[in-house]
Motif scaffolding. Sequence first.
Motif, PDB file in Angstrom:
ATOM      1  N   UNK A  11       0.830  -1.084  -0.131  1.00 51.29           N
ATOM      2  CA  UNK A  11      -0.204   0.114  -0.091  1.00 51.29           C
ATOM      3  C   UNK A  11       0.588   1.178  -0.044  1.00 51.29           C
ATOM      4  N   UNK A  12       0.562   2.109  -0.598  1.00 50.85           N
ATOM      5  CA  UNK A  12       1.121   3.565  -0.658  1.00 50.85           C
ATOM      6  C   UNK A  12       0.818   4.383   0.476  1.00 50.85           C
ATOM      7  N   UNK A  34       4.143  14.669   4.887  1.00 51.11           N
ATOM      8  CA  UNK A  34       5.570  15.302   5.628  1.00 51.11           C
ATOM      9  C   UNK A  34       5.381  16.701   4.810  1.00 51.11           C
ATOM     10  N   UNK A  35       5.195  16.821   3.488  1.00 51.96           N
ATOM     11  CA  UNK A  35       4.972  18.365   2.764  1.00 51.96           C
ATOM     12  C   UNK A  35       3.808  18.025   1.926  1.00 51.96           C
ATOM     13  N   UNK A  36       3.945  18.987   0.877  1.00 53.29           N
ATOM     14  CA  UNK A  36       2.668  18.803  -0.077  1.00 53.29           C
ATOM     15  C   UNK A  36       2.955  17.769  -0.965  1.00 53.29           C
ATOM     16  N   UNK A  37       4.228  17.289  -1.041  1.00 55.63           N
ATOM     17  CA  UNK A  37       4.579  16.375  -2.351  1.00 55.63           C
ATOM     18  C   UNK A  37       5.097  15.172  -1.732  1.00 55.63           C
ATOM     19  N   UNK A  38       5.181  15.078  -0.172  1.00 51.46           N
ATOM     20  CA  UNK A  38       5.877  13.925   0.329  1.00 51.46           C
ATOM     21  C   UNK A  38       5.096  13.204   1.273  1.00 51.46           C
ATOM     22  N   UNK A  39       4.671  12.115   1.412  1.00 48.88           N
ATOM     23  CA  UNK A  39       3.951  11.259   2.335  1.00 48.88           C
ATOM     24  C   UNK A  39       4.960  10.023   2.733  1.00 48.88           C
ATOM     25  N   UNK A  40       4.542   9.625   3.971  1.00 48.17           N
ATOM     26  CA  UNK A  40       5.422   8.426   4.569  1.00 48.17           C
ATOM     27  C   UNK A  40       4.417   7.424   5.413  1.00 48.17           C
ATOM     28  N   UNK A  41       4.992   6.229   5.373  1.00 56.34           N
ATOM     29  CA  UNK A  41       4.337   5.503   6.294  1.00 56.34           C
ATOM     30  C   UNK A  41       5.559   4.662   7.156  1.00 56.34           C
ATOM     31  N   UNK A  45       8.041   3.493   4.288  1.00 54.85           N
ATOM     32  CA  UNK A  45       7.724   3.487   2.693  1.00 54.85           C
ATOM     33  C   UNK A  45       7.407   5.260   2.444  1.00 54.85           C
ATOM     34  N   UNK A  46       8.175   5.680   1.719  1.00 56.38           N
ATOM     35  CA  UNK A  46       8.192   7.289   1.326  1.00 56.38           C
ATOM     36  C   UNK A  46       7.846   7.174  -0.099  1.00 56.38           C
ATOM     37  N   UNK A  47       6.650   8.204  -0.263  1.00 60.00           N
ATOM     38  CA  UNK A  47       6.359   8.458  -1.641  1.00 60.00           C
ATOM     39  C   UNK A  47       6.435   9.784  -1.885  1.00 60.00           C
ATOM     40  N   UNK A  54       8.135   9.040  -7.162  1.00 61.81           N
ATOM     41  CA  UNK A  54       9.156   8.292  -6.471  1.00 61.81           C
ATOM     42  C   UNK A  54       8.796   7.512  -5.115  1.00 61.81           C
ATOM     43  N   UNK A  55       9.028   6.091  -5.309  1.00 62.72           N
ATOM     44  CA  UNK A  55       8.549   5.433  -4.224  1.00 62.72           C
ATOM     45  C   UNK A  55       9.823   4.510  -3.552  1.00 62.72           C
ATOM     46  N   UNK A  56      10.072   4.960  -2.276  1.00 59.23           N
ATOM     47  CA  UNK A  56      11.261   4.257  -1.570  1.00 59.23           C
ATOM     48  C   UNK A  56      10.536   3.198  -0.534  1.00 59.23           C
TER      49      UNK A  56
END
Length: 513
Positions: free
Chosen positions: A77-78, A108-115, A148-150, A159-161
Amino acid sequence: GSARNDRSSNALVFRGLSLSNNVGITAGGQLFIDGAPVIGAFQPSIVDVERVEILKGPQSAYFGRSTFVGALNFVMKEPGDEFAGTAGIEYSPTFGSNEQYLSLEGPITDTLSMRVSGRHWAQGGYVNNFANPSVDLGARDTNSFSTNLVWRPSDNVKVNAFLNYFRDEDGPGAQFALQNGPQEGLTQFNGRAYADGTCDPLSAPMRPGFEARATERWALGYVCGTLPSVSDVSPTIFSADTVLDPILRETLFQPNPDWVIFSPTYNTKAGLKREGYQAHLRVDWDFGDGYSFTSITAAHTDKNQNIIDLNYRDGRQVPNPLAFLPGRRPDWNTTLLLQGEQEDFSQEFRVSSPQDRRFRWNAGVNYFDAHSPGGTVYGNLIFGPFFTAAIVERDVTTPSVFGAVYFDITDTLTLTAEARYQQDEITEEIILGVNQQRPDPPEVLNATYNSFAPRVSLDWNYTDDSTAYVLFSRGFRPGRFNGVLNNAPQEVIDALLAVAPDASLQIDEEQLD
């Protein structure tokens, strides 16, 4: 991996195709996370899975090496763009098995999300150890952490890490053997098996003239007649040597330094310890008119050590027939230490056409590299400290190119053609032979295998929720080596060739249609 009841090695089996040497870089089935390979096929300890794809049959055209019989793909899941979390606790009072997990996600920001997620899973021991009641057999324990960072820097780039770290710390396995030995009441369960399928009890004399037949061999450890039930055997069978006394500790943790891959103090108790991580970075770029570029970079490592009771039975009350020799134990304790380590890296680039058109295609290149310093097995047998397996360092490099075309013949009928061409270069170096000698000069085995794997299917979506299809696929399992033949005595090689005249040092690749 000799069918032991522990988590030291995994082998994926699809449609009943159980293969020899079906582990690590010689596996026939492979596990992936978001399309990134996890060599060794160890199931990730993760909780944020969107779906699991089970792909039966050869998948070489799309997934590449080690998918000779199938592939298993975990799709994660993203993380979402809103703060959220999931927590869970489970407990079983019967054996004390339990699980706890926590997952938190958000922007985290408008363009970066994290789990970020953490998980603890434990299976309680479920068999009482007759030899040591304080240690139940079959206990398993896993702790893991994943993140998981998107990042979406623009509307057409994502970009998905992903990173997952885990550690297994298991107790002795719940495994027992019916075997011939001094233990009272067990000899009746063993027989002498012949190549024609017949079986004689060990108490029966060997058949006249049998030893003269070069094309047949007999084997111990088979049951003649009906297998015994649990109630037929002594409770002493359900036992294991789990106490590492001073003699064993010196043998296992202060061995000949040539015998080890890494420090044996990595795990100092009976059972398994494993650490590893799986990581990948995926970049998706839509560069105009529906055309897209994808890059998948992946890395994976695994390190494990297992201490097992080789005869799967408490041997401390059984006299050692070789105890009169210097340095031998007085009892029948046979404890082994097993080590293994592996790392791999892969890189894939893929270009795809617009997916909303009647004719579609994709094409790409892939590079895979794996390295293992080898595995080792040594320990204490009735002969004393003993090294039991050669240490063989292995390297594999696999460049490949692949492509696919898709054509909608009608709104419900689609023709697909896929293919991959790959080159496997496999190198093995015997670091320490079974004779405990370091080869001088080094013994290096090298071979290159080229393969072309096609896959063609015709799919008919005759209703919204149903598909009928016809499919042909071809897969290849890279070759390997009979490394033991490299330094075997000539009489051993002659005996083998008498039974298998085509046997050679190099094993050809296998093909499955």
